[in-house]
Write a protein that holds these residues in place. Structure first.
Motif, PDB file in Angstrom:
ATOM      1  N   LEU A  33       0.829  -1.201   0.000  1.00  0.00           N
ATOM      2  CA  LEU A  33       0.000   0.000   0.000  1.00  0.00           C
ATOM      3  C   LEU A  33       0.864   1.251   0.000  1.00  0.00           C
ATOM      4  O   LEU A  33       1.830   1.345   0.754  1.00  0.00           O
ATOM      5  CB  LEU A  33      -0.906  -0.001   1.232  1.00  0.00           C
ATOM      6  CG  LEU A  33      -1.756   1.250   1.471  1.00  0.00           C
ATOM      7  CD1 LEU A  33      -2.780   1.410   0.356  1.00  0.00           C
ATOM      8  CD2 LEU A  33      -2.457   1.159   2.827  1.00  0.00           C
ATOM      9  N   ALA A  34       0.506   2.216  -0.840  1.00  0.00           N
ATOM     10  CA  ALA A  34       1.188   3.512  -0.861  1.00  0.00           C
ATOM     11  C   ALA A  34       0.139   4.619  -0.832  1.00  0.00           C
ATOM     12  O   ALA A  34      -0.846   4.574  -1.573  1.00  0.00           O
ATOM     13  CB  ALA A  34       2.067   3.650  -2.101  1.00  0.00           C
ATOM     14  N   LEU A  35       0.354   5.603   0.034  1.00  0.00           N
ATOM     15  CA  LEU A  35      -0.510   6.781   0.127  1.00  0.00           C
ATOM     16  C   LEU A  35       0.254   7.972  -0.422  1.00  0.00           C
ATOM     17  O   LEU A  35       1.432   8.159  -0.113  1.00  0.00           O
ATOM     18  CB  LEU A  35      -0.908   7.035   1.582  1.00  0.00           C
ATOM     19  CG  LEU A  35      -1.525   5.848   2.327  1.00  0.00           C
ATOM     20  CD1 LEU A  35      -1.751   6.195   3.786  1.00  0.00           C
ATOM     21  CD2 LEU A  35      -2.827   5.436   1.669  1.00  0.00           C
ATOM     22  N   LEU A  36      -0.418   8.778  -1.235  1.00  0.00           N
ATOM     23  CA  LEU A  36       0.241   9.895  -1.905  1.00  0.00           C
ATOM     24  C   LEU A  36      -0.495  11.186  -1.609  1.00  0.00           C
ATOM     25  O   LEU A  36      -1.717  11.228  -1.616  1.00  0.00           O
ATOM     26  CB  LEU A  36       0.267   9.692  -3.423  1.00  0.00           C
ATOM     27  CG  LEU A  36       0.645   8.313  -3.966  1.00  0.00           C
ATOM     28  CD1 LEU A  36       0.539   8.316  -5.474  1.00  0.00           C
ATOM     29  CD2 LEU A  36       2.042   7.932  -3.526  1.00  0.00           C
ATOM     30  N   GLU A  37       0.270  12.249  -1.388  1.00  0.00           N
ATOM     31  CA  GLU A  37      -0.302  13.588  -1.319  1.00  0.00           C
ATOM     32  C   GLU A  37       0.216  14.373  -2.509  1.00  0.00           C
ATOM     33  O   GLU A  37       1.427  14.490  -2.708  1.00  0.00           O
ATOM     34  CB  GLU A  37       0.094  14.302  -0.027  1.00  0.00           C
ATOM     35  CG  GLU A  37      -0.500  15.704   0.064  1.00  0.00           C
ATOM     36  CD  GLU A  37       0.130  16.562   1.156  1.00  0.00           C
ATOM     37  OE1 GLU A  37      -0.312  17.719   1.312  1.00  0.00           O
ATOM     38  OE2 GLU A  37       1.078  16.083   1.826  1.00  0.00           O
ATOM     39  N   ILE A  38      -0.695  14.878  -3.332  1.00  0.00           N
ATOM     40  CA  ILE A  38      -0.306  15.693  -4.480  1.00  0.00           C
ATOM     41  C   ILE A  38      -0.984  17.057  -4.374  1.00  0.00           C
ATOM     42  O   ILE A  38      -1.765  17.305  -3.463  1.00  0.00           O
ATOM     43  CB  ILE A  38      -0.658  15.003  -5.814  1.00  0.00           C
ATOM     44  CG1 ILE A  38      -2.169  14.784  -5.933  1.00  0.00           C
ATOM     45  CG2 ILE A  38       0.076  13.668  -5.938  1.00  0.00           C
ATOM     46  CD1 ILE A  38      -2.590  14.195  -7.277  1.00  0.00           C
ATOM     47  N   HIS A  39      -0.676  17.930  -5.299  1.00  0.00           N
ATOM     48  CA  HIS A  39      -1.260  19.272  -5.288  1.00  0.00           C
ATOM     49  C   HIS A  39      -2.755  19.204  -5.615  1.00  0.00           C
ATOM     50  O   HIS A  39      -3.223  18.234  -6.240  1.00  0.00           O
ATOM     51  CB  HIS A  39      -0.567  20.155  -6.328  1.00  0.00           C
ATOM     52  CG  HIS A  39       0.892  20.367  -6.069  1.00  0.00           C
ATOM     53  ND1 HIS A  39       1.363  21.213  -5.090  1.00  0.00           N
ATOM     54  CD2 HIS A  39       1.997  19.833  -6.663  1.00  0.00           C
ATOM     55  CE1 HIS A  39       2.684  21.205  -5.092  1.00  0.00           C
ATOM     56  NE2 HIS A  39       3.098  20.377  -6.033  1.00  0.00           N
ATOM     57  N   PRO A  40      -3.543  20.231  -5.217  1.00  0.00           N
ATOM     58  CA  PRO A  40      -4.958  20.275  -5.640  1.00  0.00           C
ATOM     59  C   PRO A  40      -5.058  20.289  -7.160  1.00  0.00           C
ATOM     60  O   PRO A  40      -4.146  20.775  -7.854  1.00  0.00           O
ATOM     61  CB  PRO A  40      -5.459  21.594  -5.038  1.00  0.00           C
ATOM     62  CG  PRO A  40      -4.515  21.897  -3.924  1.00  0.00           C
ATOM     63  CD  PRO A  40      -3.187  21.366  -4.340  1.00  0.00           C
ATOM     64  N   LYS A  41      -6.154  19.761  -7.697  1.00  0.00           N
ATOM     65  CA  LYS A  41      -6.261  19.614  -9.151  1.00  0.00           C
ATOM     66  C   LYS A  41      -6.192  20.957  -9.875  1.00  0.00           C
ATOM     67  O   LYS A  41      -5.747  21.018 -11.026  1.00  0.00           O
ATOM     68  CB  LYS A  41      -7.554  18.890  -9.510  1.00  0.00           C
ATOM     69  CG  LYS A  41      -8.827  19.602  -9.088  1.00  0.00           C
ATOM     70  CD  LYS A  41     -10.051  18.781  -9.474  1.00  0.00           C
ATOM     71  CE  LYS A  41     -11.351  19.473  -9.085  1.00  0.00           C
ATOM     72  NZ  LYS A  41     -12.537  18.668  -9.468  1.00  0.00           N
ATOM     73  N   ASP A  42      -6.602  22.054  -9.192  1.00  0.00           N
ATOM     74  CA  ASP A  42      -6.555  23.360  -9.841  1.00  0.00           C
ATOM     75  C   ASP A  42      -5.128  23.849 -10.054  1.00  0.00           C
ATOM     76  O   ASP A  42      -4.902  24.818 -10.795  1.00  0.00           O
ATOM     77  CB  ASP A  42      -7.317  24.397  -9.000  1.00  0.00           C
ATOM     78  CG  ASP A  42      -8.801  24.095  -8.917  1.00  0.00           C
ATOM     79  OD1 ASP A  42      -9.287  23.347  -9.786  1.00  0.00           O
ATOM     80  OD2 ASP A  42      -9.466  24.588  -7.985  1.00  0.00           O
ATOM     81  N   ALA A  43      -4.161  23.198  -9.413  1.00  0.00           N
ATOM     82  CA  ALA A  43      -2.767  23.623  -9.545  1.00  0.00           C
ATOM     83  C   ALA A  43      -2.141  23.147 -10.850  1.00  0.00           C
ATOM     84  O   ALA A  43      -1.047  23.596 -11.210  1.00  0.00           O
ATOM     85  CB  ALA A  43      -1.943  23.112  -8.361  1.00  0.00           C
ATOM     86  N   TYR A  44      -2.819  22.243 -11.550  1.00  0.00           N
ATOM     87  CA  TYR A  44      -2.236  21.659 -12.752  1.00  0.00           C
ATOM     88  C   TYR A  44      -2.829  22.308 -13.999  1.00  0.00           C
ATOM     89  O   TYR A  44      -4.046  22.310 -14.199  1.00  0.00           O
ATOM     90  CB  TYR A  44      -2.481  20.154 -12.768  1.00  0.00           C
ATOM     91  CG  TYR A  44      -1.830  19.442 -11.611  1.00  0.00           C
ATOM     92  CD1 TYR A  44      -0.445  19.323 -11.537  1.00  0.00           C
ATOM     93  CD2 TYR A  44      -2.595  18.909 -10.575  1.00  0.00           C
ATOM     94  CE1 TYR A  44       0.158  18.686 -10.469  1.00  0.00           C
ATOM     95  CE2 TYR A  44      -2.003  18.272  -9.503  1.00  0.00           C
ATOM     96  CZ  TYR A  44      -0.623  18.166  -9.452  1.00  0.00           C
ATOM     97  OH  TYR A  44      -0.031  17.533  -8.389  1.00  0.00           O
ATOM     98  N   THR A  45      -1.946  22.875 -14.819  1.00  0.00           N
ATOM     99  CA  THR A  45      -2.359  23.535 -16.059  1.00  0.00           C
ATOM    100  C   THR A  45      -1.448  23.052 -17.192  1.00  0.00           C
ATOM    101  O   THR A  45      -0.225  23.133 -17.073  1.00  0.00           O
ATOM    102  CB  THR A  45      -2.245  25.057 -15.941  1.00  0.00           C
ATOM    103  OG1 THR A  45      -3.022  25.503 -14.829  1.00  0.00           O
ATOM    104  CG2 THR A  45      -2.755  25.730 -17.199  1.00  0.00           C
ATOM    105  N   PRO A  46      -2.049  22.545 -18.271  1.00  0.00           N
ATOM    106  CA  PRO A  46      -3.477  22.264 -18.482  1.00  0.00           C
ATOM    107  C   PRO A  46      -3.962  21.133 -17.574  1.00  0.00           C
ATOM    108  O   PRO A  46      -3.143  20.456 -16.942  1.00  0.00           O
ATOM    109  CB  PRO A  46      -3.523  21.863 -19.960  1.00  0.00           C
ATOM    110  CG  PRO A  46      -2.174  21.280 -20.224  1.00  0.00           C
ATOM    111  CD  PRO A  46      -1.222  22.085 -19.395  1.00  0.00           C
ATOM    112  N   ARG A  47      -5.256  20.906 -17.537  1.00  0.00           N
ATOM    113  CA  ARG A  47      -5.809  19.901 -16.622  1.00  0.00           C
ATOM    114  C   ARG A  47      -5.270  18.513 -16.921  1.00  0.00           C
ATOM    115  O   ARG A  47      -5.140  17.678 -16.029  1.00  0.00           O
ATOM    116  CB  ARG A  47      -7.329  19.912 -16.695  1.00  0.00           C
ATOM    117  CG  ARG A  47      -7.967  21.159 -16.099  1.00  0.00           C
ATOM    118  CD  ARG A  47      -9.466  21.004 -15.976  1.00  0.00           C
ATOM    119  NE  ARG A  47      -9.813  19.907 -15.067  1.00  0.00           N
ATOM    120  CZ  ARG A  47     -11.061  19.546 -14.789  1.00  0.00           C
ATOM    121  NH1 ARG A  47     -12.067  20.186 -15.365  1.00  0.00           N
ATOM    122  NH2 ARG A  47     -11.311  18.567 -13.959  1.00  0.00           N
TER     123      ARG A  47
END
Length: 229
Positions: free
Chosen positions: A193-207
């Protein structure tokens, strides 16, 4: 035909009761050409490998509901893992989420003692550390490491966002980065099992530059099942 209510409405409405569906299914089965047959009826799975008794029953100890629940949860994991420790990885982006994740695991499994902290040199990767707990039922190990560039946007420009070939290349590159970054899985042929924290989806451009899908594939390549925040 399988239907779930969140899929939307349909003309059948509530449908047929089981007593009506069975003869209808049997009628359909008669119409199947030679060589085809209906799949067998589903059988409810039994996930208990042995006959279990509630925690504390053998000793006569009276446990409060929360303690009983976490003890039984540890017992279930110990049975599923056949005596191996429960191991998980948490690749974090921010310290508050890292700390909340550690506390959530401790609460879920009733880990009341302070964990033993292994120095970086003994951790699965040099940029992290491992927390470990020992309970009567189960040993627990949680590896913590910064997610770093794995959480960055995929290498897609605005001009490339609609090019399928560019998206596939960016996903393949991130998958390869994940495999290079991660150590060999602990459990051999068993997924961990691996748990990941990434940036909020609005931080990625383009989506389409959101790396979540690529990370899932990369962690799968490395023998991990993932969940992300």
């Amino acid at each position: 035909m399988v239907h779930s209510a969140p899929m939307g409405s349909h003309g059948v409405k509530a449908g047929l009761m089981p007593g009506d569906r069975v003869p209808l299914t049997e009628w359909f089965e008669q119409a199947l050409p030679e060589g085809l047959r209906r799949a067998p009826d589903p059988v409810r799975a039994n996930r208990w490998s042995t006959v279990r008794r509630p925690a504390g029953q053998r000793t006569g100890e009276v446990l409060d509901p929360d303690t009983r629940e976490t003890t039984e949860r540890r017992q279930e994991l110990a049975e599923l893992l056949a005596g191996e420790p429960f191991r998980a990885e948490f690749l974090w982006l921010t310290e508050p989420i890292r700390d909340a994740g550690v506390q959530a695991l401790a609460t879920l499994l009733g880990l009341d003692e302070e964990p033993v902290r292994k120095p970086a040199g003994e951790a699965p990767s040099p940029d992290g550390k491992t927390l470990s707990w020992q309970t009567p039922e189960l040993a627990v190990e949680l590896h913590l490491a910064r997610i770093g560039g794995l959480a960055d946007s995929l290498a897609l420009s605005l001009a490339d966002q609609r090019r399928t070939s560019a998206l596939h290349a960016a996903i393949a590159d991130r998958r390869a980065q994940v495999v290079r970054r991660l150590p060999a899985a602990w459990a051999g042929d068993r997924a961990s099992l691996a748990l990941l924290e990434i940036h909020p989806k609005d931080a990625y451009t383009p989506r389409s530059a959101d790396p979540k899908f690529a990370l899932r594939l990369g962690f799968r390549d490395a023998g991990r099942v993932t969940s992300s925040w």
